[in-house]
Design an enzyme around this catalytic site. Structure first.
Site, PDB file in Angstrom:
ATOM      1  N   ASP A  10       0.852  -1.187   0.000  1.00 54.57           N
ATOM      2  CA  ASP A  10       0.000   0.000   0.000  1.00 54.57           C
ATOM      3  C   ASP A  10       0.891   1.241   0.000  1.00 54.57           C
ATOM      4  O   ASP A  10       2.090   1.173   0.275  1.00 54.57           O
ATOM      5  CB  ASP A  10      -0.916   0.010   1.227  1.00 54.57           C
ATOM      6  CG  ASP A  10      -2.119   0.935   1.054  1.00 54.57           C
ATOM      7  OD1 ASP A  10      -2.318   1.444  -0.063  1.00 54.57           O
ATOM      8  OD2 ASP A  10      -2.845   1.145   2.037  1.00 54.57           O
ATOM      9  N   GLU A  51       1.750   4.233  -4.067  1.00 57.74           N
ATOM     10  CA  GLU A  51       1.245   2.867  -4.215  1.00 57.74           C
ATOM     11  C   GLU A  51       2.204   2.014  -5.036  1.00 57.74           C
ATOM     12  O   GLU A  51       2.465   0.847  -4.704  1.00 57.74           O
ATOM     13  CB  GLU A  51      -0.141   2.909  -4.857  1.00 57.74           C
ATOM     14  CG  GLU A  51      -1.224   3.441  -3.929  1.00 57.74           C
ATOM     15  CD  GLU A  51      -2.500   3.812  -4.654  1.00 57.74           C
ATOM     16  OE1 GLU A  51      -3.526   4.020  -3.960  1.00 57.74           O
ATOM     17  OE2 GLU A  51      -2.500   3.917  -5.899  1.00 57.74           O
ATOM     18  N   ASP A  75      -5.081  -2.795  -2.390  1.00 61.84           N
ATOM     19  CA  ASP A  75      -6.403  -2.185  -2.494  1.00 61.84           C
ATOM     20  C   ASP A  75      -6.415  -1.055  -3.509  1.00 61.84           C
ATOM     21  O   ASP A  75      -7.371  -0.273  -3.558  1.00 61.84           O
ATOM     22  CB  ASP A  75      -6.918  -1.700  -1.130  1.00 61.84           C
ATOM     23  CG  ASP A  75      -5.991  -0.709  -0.463  1.00 61.84           C
ATOM     24  OD1 ASP A  75      -5.778   0.367  -1.041  1.00 61.84           O
ATOM     25  OD2 ASP A  75      -5.483  -1.002   0.633  1.00 61.84           O
ATOM     26  N   ASP A 125      -1.361  -1.128   5.031  1.00 62.35           N
ATOM     27  CA  ASP A 125      -1.875   0.227   5.247  1.00 62.35           C
ATOM     28  C   ASP A 125      -1.259   0.835   6.503  1.00 62.35           C
ATOM     29  O   ASP A 125      -0.874   2.009   6.510  1.00 62.35           O
ATOM     30  CB  ASP A 125      -3.401   0.178   5.353  1.00 62.35           C
ATOM     31  CG  ASP A 125      -4.009   1.542   5.626  1.00 62.35           C
ATOM     32  OD1 ASP A 125      -3.982   2.399   4.726  1.00 62.35           O
ATOM     33  OD2 ASP A 125      -4.513   1.756   6.747  1.00 62.35           O
ATOM     34  N   HIS A 196     -26.105   8.544   4.988  1.00 66.52           N
ATOM     35  CA  HIS A 196     -25.837   7.317   5.747  1.00 66.52           C
ATOM     36  C   HIS A 196     -27.067   6.419   5.783  1.00 66.52           C
ATOM     37  O   HIS A 196     -28.196   6.846   5.502  1.00 66.52           O
ATOM     38  CB  HIS A 196     -25.399   7.661   7.175  1.00 66.52           C
ATOM     39  CG  HIS A 196     -26.464   8.352   7.966  1.00 66.52           C
ATOM     40  ND1 HIS A 196     -27.522   7.693   8.544  1.00 66.52           N
ATOM     41  CD2 HIS A 196     -26.627   9.666   8.281  1.00 66.52           C
ATOM     42  CE1 HIS A 196     -28.302   8.561   9.178  1.00 66.52           C
ATOM     43  NE2 HIS A 196     -27.787   9.766   9.030  1.00 66.52           N
ATOM     44  N   GLU A 276     -23.530  16.471  10.821  1.00 63.53           N
ATOM     45  CA  GLU A 276     -24.943  16.842  10.862  1.00 63.53           C
ATOM     46  C   GLU A 276     -25.147  18.040  11.776  1.00 63.53           C
ATOM     47  O   GLU A 276     -24.272  18.412  12.574  1.00 63.53           O
ATOM     48  CB  GLU A 276     -25.765  15.645  11.363  1.00 63.53           C
ATOM     49  CG  GLU A 276     -27.282  15.869  11.464  1.00 63.53           C
ATOM     50  CD  GLU A 276     -27.936  16.296  10.164  1.00 63.53           C
ATOM     51  OE1 GLU A 276     -27.668  17.444   9.723  1.00 63.53           O
ATOM     52  OE2 GLU A 276     -28.719  15.515   9.609  1.00 63.53           O
TER      53      GLU A 276
END
Length: 395
Positions: A10, A51, A75, A125, A196, A276
Site C-alpha cells: 500500500d 502505491e 487495495d 496500510d 448514511h 450533521e
C-alpha cells in the site's frame, strides 16, 4: 521446495501531493507467517506514486527471500489493473515505476495480481501510515527510498472522459455534460452525495445530530448496496485511479463510507464540515416531543433558518459551515469525481448551493436513508444538480 509468498502493499500521501509513504508485508503463502516488512518514507509525492513504490518494495523483499511464486494483493485498482496490462499507464512519472515493477515480476516463476478491499490490506496500510507519520512530522529524508518524480504527476483525476472498467470509454462519454446547456466552462468537480444508512434514531424518527449512533442491520445492508452502485458508476473507478471518499466523522457516516471504500477501493478521508446539525437539547427527541416541550421555539425553527435549537446550531450556521467545506473540497479536488458521505442537512445544503436557491429548500426537500444525489460545480461558478434522492440501489 520453492518458496511461495503473498505480498501485501500500500502507499499514500496526505494532500495528494503531500507527505507520502509506502508499506509492504511479505507472508508465507501457506502459514501466513510474516517474513518481511517494509515501511518507507517518500518525501512529498502523490498517492499513485506511493502505491507503486509500495508494490516495488514488496516485490524486492520477496526476491531477497528467494521466493519463486508471489501473490500480490493491493487495495489500489489502478496499480493492479495497470500491472495486469488491462489499463494503460498514462502518466509519464508512473511509467518507469510500472516498468520497474514488471521487471521484478518477471524475475519470479509465477505471479498473481489481486485487488482486495482496504479492510483486507490493513497490515500494509498501517506500515504506509507509519511512514507518512514520519514524513508529516518533518522527516523528509525519504527513509532510504529512491527519489520519486514530480509530485504533480500520477494524481487521480477521476474525470468522466476516462474509461471506467465497468463500461469503457464509450459508456463514460455517452453521458451528456450539462455544460453545453449551462454555458459553463471548465471541468466540473462532481460530488456524489450519499446519506448514511438506517440507525435506531431514524427508526424512531428522533432528532439525530451529533449523537454518535451506529447503523442497524438494515442500514448495513443499505450501505453495502449503495457501495456496489457507486463502484459501477462512471468516473468512480477509472484508469487514473479511484474516486476518494470524504465523510462526516460520526459513526453512522464512517460505517457508510467504509462500505463504499470496500466496494470501490478508494481512499477514505474525514471532514468536520460534513457533520450533521447540532440539535442541542432536541437531540434524541421525536418531532412531537420537541414540539410539545418547546412549542413556540420549535414552531419558529420550522420556518426561520436563523433560529437555534437550545444549545444547538441554526440552519444558517450549518449552511455557512457546509459552504466552507464545499470550497475546501473544490480547491483540493478540482475537476475530480469525489464521493461525500454525510447527513440530511449537509447534503441539502450542497444541493441548495448547486441550485442557487433559498433556505426554503431545507424544509421542502426529502432525502431518504442511503439515498444518492449528484451535484457538479464548475470552476467558473456554474453548477448542475444531476440527481436527487435516488434509492434504486435498495432493490
Amino acid at each position: 521446495m520453492s518458496l511461495r509468498v503473498v505480498v501485501e502493499a500500500d502507499g499514500g500521501s496526505r494532500g495528494n501531493p503531500g507527505p507520502a509513504g509506502c508499506g509492504a508485508v511479505v507472508r508465507d503463502a501457506g502459514s501466513g507467517e510474516v517474513l518481511a516488512e517494509r515501511s518507507i518514507g517518500l518525501g512529498v509525492t502523490t498517492n499513485n506514486v506511493a502505491e507503486y513504490q509500495g508494490v516495488i518494495a514488496g516485490l524486492r523483499a520477496a526476491a531477497e527471500l528467494g521466493a519463486a511464486a508471489v501473490g500480490v494483493r493491493m487495495d489500489s485498482k489502478l496499480v493492479i489493473e495497470q500491472l495486469a496490462g488491462r489499463w494503460k499507464v498514462k502518466h509519464a512519472n508512473l511509467q518507469p515505476l510500472a516498468a520497474e515493477a514488471r521487471q521484478l515480476i518477471a524475475g519470479f516463476d509465477q505471479v498473481s495480481l489481486e485487488w482486495v478491499p482496504r479492510a483486507q490490506n490493513a497490515h500494509a496500510d498501517r506500515l504506509a501510515n507509519e511512514a507518512m507519520d514520519q514524513q508529516a512530522g518533518g522527516d523528509q529524508s525519504g527513509g532510504g527510498a529512491r527519489p520519486v518524480g514530480d509530485p504533480a504527476a500520477g494524481e487521480s483525476s477521476g474525470g468522466e472522459a476516462d474509461a471506467a472498467r465497468s463500461g469503457g470509454a464509450g459508456a463514460s462519454r455517452a453521458r451528456i455534460r450539462a455544460s453545453g446547456w449551462l454555458g459553463a466552462n471548465g471541468t466540473p468537480t462532481k460530488m456524489l452525495l450519499l446519506r448514511h444508512g438506517q440507525t435506531p434514531m431514524s427508526v424512531d424518527r428522533r432528532y439525530s445530530g451529533r449523537g454518535d449512533v451506529a447503523l442497524t442491520p438494515l442500514g448495513e445492508r443499505q450501505v453495502r448496496a449503495a457501495g456496489k452502485r457507486l463502484a459501477a458508476m462512471d468516473g468512480v473507478i477509472t484508469q487514473d485511479g479511484v474516486a476518494p471518499v470524504i465523510a462526516s466523522p460520526l459513526t453512522r457516516a464512517r460505517q457508510t463510507a467504509q462500505a463504499v471504500v470496500d466496494a470501490t477501493g478508494g481512499e477514505l478521508h474525514f471532514h468536520d464540515g460534513l457533520l450533521e446539525t447540532d440539535f442541542g437539547d432536541w437531540e434524541g427527541l421525536t418531532f412531537g416531543e420537541a414540539s410539545e416541550q418547546y412549542p413556540q421555539l420549535h414552531r419558529k425553527w420550522l420556518g426561520d433558518p436563523s433560529v437555534l435549537p437550545p444549545g444547538g446550531e441554526s440552519l444558517d450556521e450549518v449552511f455557512q459551515r457546509v459552504t466552507r467545506a464545499r470550497d475546501d473540497l473544490l480547491e483540493q479536488y478540482a475537476g475530480q469525481t469525489i464521493i461525500l458521505v454525510s447527513h440530511v442537512t449537509p447534503i441539502k445544503a450542497l444541493l441548495r448551493l448547486g441550485l442557487d436557491v433559498g433556505p426554503s429548500m431545507f424544509y421542502r426537500l426529502h432525502l431518504d436513508l442511503a439515498s444518492l444525489s449528484i451535484v457538479e460545480f464548475y470552476p467558473d461558478g456554474n453548477a448542475s444538480v444531476r440527481l436527487v434522492n435516488d434509492i434504486s440501489h435498495w432493490s
